[in-house]
Design an enzyme around this catalytic site. Structure first.
Site, PDB file in Angstrom:
ATOM      1  N   GLY A  10       7.487   0.343  -0.693  1.00  0.00           N
ATOM      2  CA  GLY A  10       6.439   0.642  -1.680  1.00  0.00           C
ATOM      3  C   GLY A  10       6.946   0.692  -3.111  1.00  0.00           C
ATOM      4  N   PRO A 127       4.772  16.458   2.779  1.00  0.00           N
ATOM      5  CA  PRO A 127       3.446  16.214   2.207  1.00  0.00           C
ATOM      6  C   PRO A 127       3.437  16.407   0.690  1.00  0.00           C
ATOM      7  CG  PRO A 127       3.316  17.765   4.033  1.00  0.00           C
ATOM      8  CD  PRO A 127       4.773  17.541   3.769  1.00  0.00           C
ATOM      9  N   HIS A 156      -7.508  14.986  -6.762  1.00  0.00           N
ATOM     10  CA  HIS A 156      -6.581  13.861  -6.947  1.00  0.00           C
ATOM     11  C   HIS A 156      -7.263  12.711  -7.670  1.00  0.00           C
ATOM     12  CE1 HIS A 156      -4.147  15.931  -3.897  1.00  0.00           C
ATOM     13  NE2 HIS A 156      -3.134  15.196  -4.334  1.00  0.00           N
ATOM     14  N   LYS A 160      -6.633   7.527  -4.302  1.00  0.00           N
ATOM     15  CA  LYS A 160      -6.040   8.130  -3.098  1.00  0.00           C
ATOM     16  C   LYS A 160      -6.816   7.711  -1.845  1.00  0.00           C
ATOM     17  CE  LYS A 160      -4.210  12.493  -1.347  1.00  0.00           C
ATOM     18  NZ  LYS A 160      -2.987  11.812  -0.895  1.00  0.00           N
TER      19      LYS A 160
HETATM   20  N1  LIG Z   1       4.768  13.654  -0.798  1.00  0.00           N
HETATM   21  C1  LIG Z   1       4.463  13.667  -2.091  1.00  0.00           C
HETATM   22  O1  LIG Z   1       4.902  14.543  -2.876  1.00  0.00           O
HETATM   23  C2  LIG Z   1       3.585  12.598  -2.619  1.00  0.00           C
HETATM   24  C3  LIG Z   1       3.009  11.721  -1.749  1.00  0.00           C
HETATM   25  N2  LIG Z   1       2.222  10.717  -2.203  1.00  0.00           N
HETATM   26  C4  LIG Z   1       1.779   9.783  -1.186  1.00  0.00           C
HETATM   27  O2  LIG Z   1       2.627   8.638  -1.275  1.00  0.00           O
HETATM   28  C5  LIG Z   1       1.881   7.461  -0.948  1.00  0.00           C
HETATM   29  C6  LIG Z   1       1.982   6.476  -2.112  1.00  0.00           C
HETATM   30  O3  LIG Z   1       1.317   7.020  -3.223  1.00  0.00           O
HETATM   31  P1  LIG Z   1       1.140   6.184  -4.575  1.00  0.00           P
HETATM   32  O4  LIG Z   1       2.438   5.676  -5.032  1.00  0.00           O
HETATM   33  O5  LIG Z   1       0.319   7.026  -5.457  1.00  0.00           O
HETATM   34  O6  LIG Z   1       0.258   4.951  -4.036  1.00  0.00           O
HETATM   35  P2  LIG Z   1       0.157   3.486  -4.615  1.00  0.00           P
HETATM   36  O7  LIG Z   1      -1.105   2.895  -4.044  1.00  0.00           O
HETATM   37  O8  LIG Z   1       0.323   3.491  -6.085  1.00  0.00           O
HETATM   38  O9  LIG Z   1       1.420   2.743  -3.969  1.00  0.00           O
HETATM   39  C7  LIG Z   1       1.506   2.361  -2.633  1.00  0.00           C
HETATM   40  C8  LIG Z   1       2.344   1.090  -2.595  1.00  0.00           C
HETATM   41  O10 LIG Z   1       2.603   0.748  -1.234  1.00  0.00           O
HETATM   42  C9  LIG Z   1       2.514  -0.668  -1.139  1.00  0.00           C
HETATM   43  N3  LIG Z   1       2.334  -1.108   0.226  1.00  0.00           N
HETATM   44  C10 LIG Z   1       1.184  -1.231   0.942  1.00  0.00           C
HETATM   45  N4  LIG Z   1       1.442  -1.743   2.155  1.00  0.00           N
HETATM   46  C11 LIG Z   1       2.785  -1.942   2.202  1.00  0.00           C
HETATM   47  C12 LIG Z   1       3.672  -2.462   3.190  1.00  0.00           C
HETATM   48  N5  LIG Z   1       3.224  -2.898   4.377  1.00  0.00           N
HETATM   49  N6  LIG Z   1       4.978  -2.531   2.905  1.00  0.00           N
HETATM   50  C13 LIG Z   1       5.453  -2.125   1.715  1.00  0.00           C
HETATM   51  N7  LIG Z   1       4.661  -1.638   0.723  1.00  0.00           N
HETATM   52  C14 LIG Z   1       3.350  -1.556   0.979  1.00  0.00           C
HETATM   53  C15 LIG Z   1       1.338  -1.009  -2.023  1.00  0.00           C
HETATM   54  O11 LIG Z   1       1.342  -2.374  -2.357  1.00  0.00           O
HETATM   55  P3  LIG Z   1      -0.059  -3.136  -2.670  1.00  0.00           P
HETATM   56  O12 LIG Z   1      -0.541  -2.556  -3.947  1.00  0.00           O
HETATM   57  O13 LIG Z   1       0.341  -4.555  -2.758  1.00  0.00           O
HETATM   58  O14 LIG Z   1      -0.962  -2.822  -1.523  1.00  0.00           O
HETATM   59  C16 LIG Z   1       1.627  -0.109  -3.219  1.00  0.00           C
HETATM   60  O15 LIG Z   1       2.479  -0.757  -4.149  1.00  0.00           O
HETATM   61  C17 LIG Z   1       0.463   7.942  -0.632  1.00  0.00           C
HETATM   62  O16 LIG Z   1       0.339   8.138   0.757  1.00  0.00           O
HETATM   63  C18 LIG Z   1       0.369   9.290  -1.335  1.00  0.00           C
HETATM   64  O17 LIG Z   1      -0.550  10.156  -0.722  1.00  0.00           O
HETATM   65  C19 LIG Z   1       1.962  10.559  -3.516  1.00  0.00           C
HETATM   66  C20 LIG Z   1       2.478  11.415  -4.444  1.00  0.00           C
HETATM   67  C21 LIG Z   1       3.322  12.513  -4.060  1.00  0.00           C
HETATM   68  O1  LIG Z   2      -1.749  10.765  -3.256  1.00  0.00           O
HETATM   69  C1  LIG Z   2      -1.207  11.518  -4.087  1.00  0.00           C
HETATM   70  O2  LIG Z   2      -1.191  11.276  -5.295  1.00  0.00           O
HETATM   71  C2  LIG Z   2      -0.555  12.734  -3.589  1.00  0.00           C
HETATM   72  N1  LIG Z   2      -0.444  12.912  -2.308  1.00  0.00           N
HETATM   73  C3  LIG Z   2       0.159  13.998  -1.656  1.00  0.00           C
HETATM   74  C4  LIG Z   2      -0.861  14.749  -0.836  1.00  0.00           C
HETATM   75  O3  LIG Z   2      -1.693  14.093  -0.172  1.00  0.00           O
HETATM   76  O4  LIG Z   2      -0.847  15.965  -0.808  1.00  0.00           O
HETATM   77  C5  LIG Z   2       0.964  14.874  -2.582  1.00  0.00           C
HETATM   78  C6  LIG Z   2       0.389  15.045  -3.942  1.00  0.00           C
HETATM   79  O5  LIG Z   2      -0.713  15.860  -3.840  1.00  0.00           O
HETATM   80  C7  LIG Z   2       0.035  13.683  -4.554  1.00  0.00           C
END
Ligand SMILES: NC(=O)C1=CN([C@@H]2O[C@H](COP(=O)(O)OP(=O)(O)OC[C@H]3O[C@@H](n4cnc5c(N)ncnc54)[C@H](OP(=O)(O)O)[C@@H]3O)[C@@H](O)[C@H]2O)C=CC1
Ligand SMILES: O=C(O)C1=N[C@H](C(=O)O)C[C@H](O)C1
Length: 267
Positions: A10, A127, A156, A160
């Site tokens: 990603g 998470p 959010h 999302k």
């Molecule tokens: N744990 C934490 O603290 C946090 C967790 N998150 C979570 O992290 C995840 C990503 O969030 P975020 O960056 O905001 O989302 P984005 O949508 O900005 O990024 C997700 C990326 O994953 C890519 N992707 C999709 N399918 C694949 C695949 N098969 N192989 C490789 N890459 C792929 C997408 O590409 P494309 O655009 O081409 O589909 C995109 O570039 C979410 O589930 C979110 O809830 C987010 C923030 C904090």
């Molecule tokens: O999708 C997000 O942006 C985030 N996802 C995580 C969640 O589902 O709790 C962490 C954070 O809230 C950002």
């Protein structure tokens, strides 16, 4: 000290771009490859938003990537359906994994915990990587012992995919460890518009707001007689998550089995 070799899934995403910068800035980390379903064969430095110095190959498939590259840790920041698939694949190959991707159900967690144990491989599903969010959850668990009537509002950005957020689910789960299941509100209440009272987990109501302009925010609201306590956390931007991602990558090198939640590895 040997560098920790990382595969990042990603890399073009909002979190992925921050993670690339963090990996580049961390002396004992080395990006050995990225998995991006749309850019097979490129170099990471060619991806939009990537640091220019990052010379690592891009694969469009995790299985091919794992077979081609020697790595210590897979970091997944993709989307719920893909995160689960990548974790399973990495565990089957005995590669340690850090999952920031949310959208894991209890059944997913049970199945993947068993797989990590069977493969004697370390994995962390976090998470939320932000220290402030971990503290919010910890304080909410504590407060629920004294003020057991609770509702959660998570807010959010509107891109999302999963609702409720992983953080809201984890918060509710932590509270249920110390609070008996209880129904809240009036026993005769009824929704005149379906969903008006939000989702429900063991009596805790969870409300999900999705709007442009938001990043990641949560309030846990406790109601008592003549008083209300609110515990609130805001991630203003995604750099808030990076120290937690770094800690998870370092920690997963020394654990066996699956750990769910960063609170379990924080000193
Ligand atoms: N744990 C934490 O603290 C946090 C967790 N998150 C979570 O992290 C995840 C990503 O969030 P975020 O960056 O905001 O989302 P984005 O949508 O900005 O990024 C997700 C990326 O994953 C890519 N992707 C999709 N399918 C694949 C695949 N098969 N192989 C490789 N890459 C792929 C997408 O590409 P494309 O655009 O081409 O589909 C995109 O570039 C979410 O589930 C979110 O809830 C987010 C923030 C904090
Ligand atoms: O999708 C997000 O942006 C985030 N996802 C995580 C969640 O589902 O709790 C962490 C954070 O809230 C950002």
């Amino acid at each position: 000290m040997n560098k920790i070799k990382i595969i990042l899934a990603g890399p073009r995403g909002k979190m992925g771009q921050e993670a690339l910068k963090m990996i580049e800035e961390t002396q004992h980390f080395e990006l050995v490859a990225a998995v991006d379903s749309k850019n097979d064969g490129l170099q990471v430095k060619d991806l939009s938003g990537a640091p220019e110095s990052m010379e690592a190959p891009v694969y469009d498939d995790m299985e091919n990537c794992i077979q081609a590259v020697e790595a210590d840790v897979v970091v997944d920041l993709t989307r719920p359906d893909i995160g689960k698939k990548h974790l399973e694949l990495a565990l089957n190959h005995g590669i340690r994994t850090v999952i920031g991707t949310t959208g894991f159900s209890n059944d997913d967690l049970k199945r993947l915990t068993a797989l990590a144990e069977e493969k004697s491989t370390g994995a962390i599903i976090a998470p939320n990587f932000a220290i402030g969010a971990i503290l919010m959850m910890k304080f909410a668990k504590e407060a629920s012992k004294y003020l057991p009537d609770i509702e959660i509002i998570e807010k959010h950005h509107d891109q999302k995919l999963d609702a409720p957020s992983g953080t809201a689910l984890k918060t509710a789960q932590l509270i249920t460890e110390v609070r008996e299941e209880k129904s809240q509100g009036h026993p005769d209440e009824k929704e005149d518009l379906e969903g008006a009272r939000g989702a429900e987990l063991e009596g805790i109501r969870i409300h999900s707001v999705r709007l442009p302009g938001l990043v990641a925010h949560q309030e846990v609201i406790f109601g008592g007689v003549g008083q209300v306590l609110t515990i609130r956390h805001d991630s203003i931007n995604r750099t808030s998550f990076m120290p937690g991602v770094r800690l998870a990558v370092e920690s997963v090198m020394n654990i066996e089995g699956l750990v769910y939640g960063l609170e379990n590895i924080m000193e």
